[in-house]
Design an enzyme around this catalytic site. Structure first.
Site: not given
Ligand code: UT7
Length: 328
Positions: A115, A255, A285
């Site tokens: 990135c 970014h 992204n």
């Molecule tokens: O540029 C470098 C690459 N970019 C990245 O690596 C992204 C950086 N990270 C992020 O932007 C965020 O961590 C995410 C958007 C990927 C995830 O958001 P979060 O608020 O950190 O959610 P989480 O991973 O803690 O997940 C919370 C819940 C989980 O369910 P449970 O286990 O609480 O039941 C996930 O399974 O949200 C669920 N979840 C979704 N639900 C609906 C994860 N993705 C989705 C989705 N739709 N697309």
């Protein structure tokens, strides 16, 4: 050794026509517009057509940057193209750009800095001009992230889009003088974001393909924490080294990783949102292309304020990070 000034002669960007909206993603994985928008700030992203490769996006962005700069194709000495989604392993994607744009006197190299690809290429290109080893450098960040996103993983495929951003650097530029750049890495984070198969360690066998090992794996929560911290560190570093206050910035171009990450870092540094450029709602992204696309859109949209500082910041797989400070 005397060091020349270096600045931006022109900018350009290109995104493919096809839009992949949150509603479209609802049909592919178990997700919702509400979840995606509230957790990331993203509404849609652009997806390259099947016949488009990364070089095609880079050629379009590079062409626009050259036209904007008003320099002849023959006066470009070097193309530095940042991508994690090259057309193919060999030759460099930059060679396809060199051919298509008729850059007959240019060296052509790709870099992989994830990135921070665009800011890394910008830093290297600036050094080449400053040292006098090149007069004009075409810097491009371009990605077809849709080719490596995992459309069976809802926390992964919602994040990424395709596109390219470019600039032409030159010593004679009257705008966008590059004042400093910082690059860093922490290889203890190699397992935070990766593609397992297809390189010298693990071949792209049918078993690897069946296991989706040709796709990007990301540990989103780990990246999230790292990104908030690194964003703040990079910006604080720029401010303290250059004795800047939030008032001195015309624009901060981060970014385009996630609205919440950007918002949280800026809030802690008391930089108002009006001084930030965010287009992730439209493009998601685009990895190494994101800062380049944003810079071009900011410039064409009149968001770069004369004589004010512009901060560009990025972080990603590796782990890697980079920042560039310029004055418009
Ligand atoms: O540029 C470098 C690459 N970019 C990245 O690596 C992204 C950086 N990270 C992020 O932007 C965020 O961590 C995410 C958007 C990927 C995830 O958001 P979060 O608020 O950190 O959610 P989480 O991973 O803690 O997940 C919370 C819940 C989980 O369910 P449970 O286990 O609480 O039941 C996930 O399974 O949200 C669920 N979840 C979704 N639900 C609906 C994860 N993705 C989705 C989705 N739709 N697309």
């Amino acid at each position: 050794m005397s060091v020349r000034n270096v600045g931006i002669l022109g900018t350009g960007s290109y995104v493919p026509e096809r839009i992949l909206s949150n509603a479209d993603l609802e049909k592919l994985v178990d997700t919702s517009d509400e979840w995606i928008f509230s957790r990331t700030g993203m509404r849609e992203r652009r997806i390259a057509a099947p016949e488009q490769a990364t070089s095609d996006l880079c050629i379009a962005a590079g062409q626009r940057a050259l036209e904007d700069a008003g320099v002849a194709a023959s006066s470009i000495d070097l193309i530095i193209l940042a991508t994690v989604t090259p057309d193919q392993f060999v030759p460099a994607t930059a060679c396809f750009v060199q051919k298509a744009l008729g850059l007959v006197n240019a060296g052509a190299i790709d870099i992989n800095a994830a990135c921070p690809g665009f800011v890394t290429a910008l830093s290297l290109g600036a050094g080449m001009v400053e040292s006098g080893r090149a007069n004009h450098v075409l810097v491009i960040g371009g990605e077809c992230m849709s080719r490596i996103a995992n459309y069976q993983d809802r926390s992964n495929c919602i994040l990424f889009g395709d596109g390219s951003g470019a600039v032409v650097l030159g010593a004679e530029a009257r705008r966008g003088r590059i004042l400093e750049s910082v690059l860093g890495s922490d290889g203890t984070g190699v397992e935070t974001m990766y593609i397992r198969a297809g390189g010298s360690r693990k071949a792209m066998t049918s078993e690897a393909l069946a296991a989706q090992e040709d796709k990007l794996v990301i540990k989103g929560n780990e990246v999230y924490r790292f990104a908030v911290e690194k964003f703040r560190d990079l910006l604080e570093g720029q401010m303290s080294r250059n004795k800047l206050t939030p008032d001195d910035f015309g624009l901060v171009i981060p970014h385009q990783v996630n609205y919440r990450i950007i918002e949280s870092a800026l809030r802690r540094l008391e930089i108002p949102e009006s001084k930030t450029f965010i287009n992730l709602e439209k493009y998601g992204n685009t990895s190494g292309a994101s800062v380049g696309i944003a810079l071009d859109e900011a410039r064409r949209g009149g968001r770069l304020v004369e004589d004010k500082y512009v901060s560009m910041l990025a972080f990603g797989a590796g782990l890697t990070w980079g920042s560039v400070l310029l004055r418009w």
